[in-house]
Design a protein around this motif. Structure first.
Motif, short mmCIF file in Angstrom:
data_model
loop_
_atom_site.label_atom_id
_atom_site.label_comp_id
_atom_site.label_asym_id
_atom_site.label_seq_id
_atom_site.Cartn_x
_atom_site.Cartn_y
_atom_site.Cartn_z
N ALA A 58 -24.33 13.57 43.07
CA ALA A 58 -24.84 13.00 41.82
C ALA A 58 -24.44 11.53 41.70
CB ALA A 58 -24.34 13.79 40.63
N ALA A 59 -23.23 11.20 42.14
CA ALA A 59 -22.78 9.80 42.08
C ALA A 59 -23.64 8.93 43.00
CB ALA A 59 -21.32 9.71 42.48
N LEU A 60 -23.93 9.43 44.19
CA LEU A 60 -24.76 8.67 45.13
C LEU A 60 -26.19 8.50 44.62
CD1 LEU A 60 -23.48 10.19 48.49
CD2 LEU A 60 -23.09 7.86 47.66
N ARG A 61 -26.69 9.53 43.92
CA ARG A 61 -28.07 9.46 43.39
C ARG A 61 -28.12 8.90 41.97
NH1 ARG A 61 -31.83 12.43 46.37
NH2 ARG A 61 -33.27 11.05 45.27
N GLY B 168 -19.00 22.37 42.48
CA GLY B 168 -18.95 21.31 41.48
C GLY B 168 -18.54 19.97 42.07
N PHE B 169 -17.60 19.99 43.00
CA PHE B 169 -17.15 18.75 43.63
C PHE B 169 -18.26 18.14 44.49
CE2 PHE B 169 -14.90 16.48 47.10
CZ PHE B 169 -14.23 15.54 46.34
N VAL B 170 -18.95 18.99 45.26
CA VAL B 170 -20.06 18.51 46.08
C VAL B 170 -21.16 17.92 45.20
CG1 VAL B 170 -22.01 19.34 47.49
CG2 VAL B 170 -19.67 19.95 48.10
N VAL B 171 -21.45 18.57 44.09
CA VAL B 171 -22.47 18.05 43.18
C VAL B 171 -22.03 16.71 42.60
CG1 VAL B 171 -23.58 18.43 40.94
CG2 VAL B 171 -23.51 20.27 42.63
N ARG B 172 -20.74 16.57 42.27
CA ARG B 172 -20.27 15.28 41.75
C ARG B 172 -20.51 14.17 42.77
NH1 ARG B 172 -14.43 13.31 39.15
NH2 ARG B 172 -15.02 11.11 39.13
N LEU B 173 -20.22 14.43 44.04
CA LEU B 173 -20.41 13.42 45.07
C LEU B 173 -21.89 13.04 45.20
CD1 LEU B 173 -18.05 14.66 47.93
CD2 LEU B 173 -17.65 12.79 46.31
#
Length: 385
Positions: free
Chosen positions: A117-120, A110-115
């Motif tokens: 997703a924020a960049l994209r 979930g944390f990796v996806v948040r990072l």
């Protein structure tokens, strides 16, 4: 709309996460969306044919990558999690841009996806089947580990455009950790086209089947400890475990000392084979260790057994008791060896009638069909901003 689903586990692996995410992917595709699943290569035990069948779907593209698995073939433990999470960051970063991302625990993912997703600049939905930091705390993990997992989980939840929770208890806890009310309840379901009273059945002695994950917090050892008393009353009784889990080795050790010939352990199998085992049993077993933070859970294995027309015996307290009693799909007792032994004897003493099996399965079809829960989850993904 283009939707990317990320998960370390997906069909055909026999697990609740794989079932609900497969249902979600199907519902999104049926609604006309383009769905891509970023997941792992299936374990060798499931066979190439099963993996190829899922990859060949024309509506849902499944992209698999190598991952570290333990000796039992599971992606379990922080190093295996990272073997999925680190490549996932770059898979998301360099893939065609999605309109929505859906992710599952563990919180590292979930944390990796948040990072990413924020960049994209892409909204993501977090599918919270449970609360991992609470689970880590309840199983006695070191405090620094619990604090770190909770830090990751808070950030994964807070950054989510929507959170899907599978029980009221999870939803309440997620609101506390996430600090927002963007939380929707979508209970777990089961595939009532696979788990059905119709289909192959195996003949044999009176059998109880525990099908699914065996973790310490589930307390499945209570069934093993009950077997000596059961065998004294029903000498040909059998207990079968189907699946893996962190507690399996201890369960096997315990069984070898208590009822070696009467207890069998089988490796994970495709859903259709699990359904055959449950359909052939006189009772399906489910348990939760009480008082360690999981009383709110309603394990999917409960619905899987009942969908096959097999009555459920649940050992524990909490939300599962209410489900069983409201549906009349089995019996709930305390997580106590004597209580479980008595209930097992009663369940194994006679075969459920065809009418009873039909009624039990019909209740699941009406109240816990995974097609319905997948469609509900799809609506939440669509509305995420």
């Amino acid at each position: 709309m283009r939707v990317t689903i990320t998960s370390r586990i997906f069909a055909p692996e026999p697990a609740a996460a794989a079932y609900r995410l497969s249902a979600l992917a199907t519902a999104l595709a049926d609604a006309g969306h383009e769905v891509t699943v970023l997941t792992t290569r299936t374990p060798a035990a499931l066979g190439r044919a099963e993996a190829a069948r899922v990859r060949g779907s024309g509506r849902v593209r499944v992209r698999r990558a190598p991952v570290l698995r333990d000796a039992a073939g599971q992606v379990r433990g922080y190093v295996p999690y990272l073997s999925f999470d680190v490549p996932l960051f770059f898979r998301l970063l360099f893939a065609p841009r999605a309109d929505r991302i859906v992710t599952e625990p563990p919180p590292t993912t979930g944390f990796v996806v948040r990072l990413a997703a924020a960049l994209r600049r892409t909204p993501y939905v977090y599918y919270a089947a449970d609360v991992w930091s609470d689970a880590a705390e309840s199983t006695g993990a070191p405090r620094p580990v619990v604090r770190f997992v909770r830090w990751l989980e808070r950030r994964a939840l807070r950054g989510a455009a929507e959170v899907i929770a599978v029980t009221d208890g999870v939803a309440e806890r997620v609101r506390e950790l996430g600090g927002h009310d963007r939380v929707a309840l979508v209970p777990n379901g089961v595939d009532t086209e696979i788990f059905t009273p119709d289909g192959p059945r195996l003949s044999g002695p009176p059998t109880a089947v525990y099908a699914g994950t065996t973790s310490e917090w589930q307390g499945a050892d209570v069934f093993v400890r009950a077997m000596p008393a059961v065998l004294a009353a029903i000498p040909d009784a059998r207990l079968v475990f189907v699946g893996q889990g962190s507690a399996r080795a201890e369960l096997e050790r315990l069984a070898s000392g208590l009822a070696r010939e009467a207890i069998e352990f089988r490796d994970p199998v495709p859903a259709a084979e699990a359904a055959t085992a449950l359909r052939s049993a006189r009772v399906g077993l489910v348990s939760l260790q009480p008082g360690i933070g999981y009383d709110f859970a309603v394990p999917t294995k409960l619905f899987a057994a009942a969908a096959c027309g097999t009555p459920v015996l649940f050992a524990g307290t909490g939300a599962s008791v209410a489900v069983i009693e409201s549906g009349g799909i089995g019996r709930a007792v305390d997580h106590d060896v004597a209580d479980v032994a008595g209930a097992l004897m009663a369940a194994l003493a006679s075969e459920p009638s065809p009418l009873e099996r039909r009624r039990t399965a019909e209740w699941v079809r009406q109240h816990a069909s995974i097609a319905a829960t997948g469609a509900k989850a799809a609506l939440i993904v669509e509305r995420a901003q």
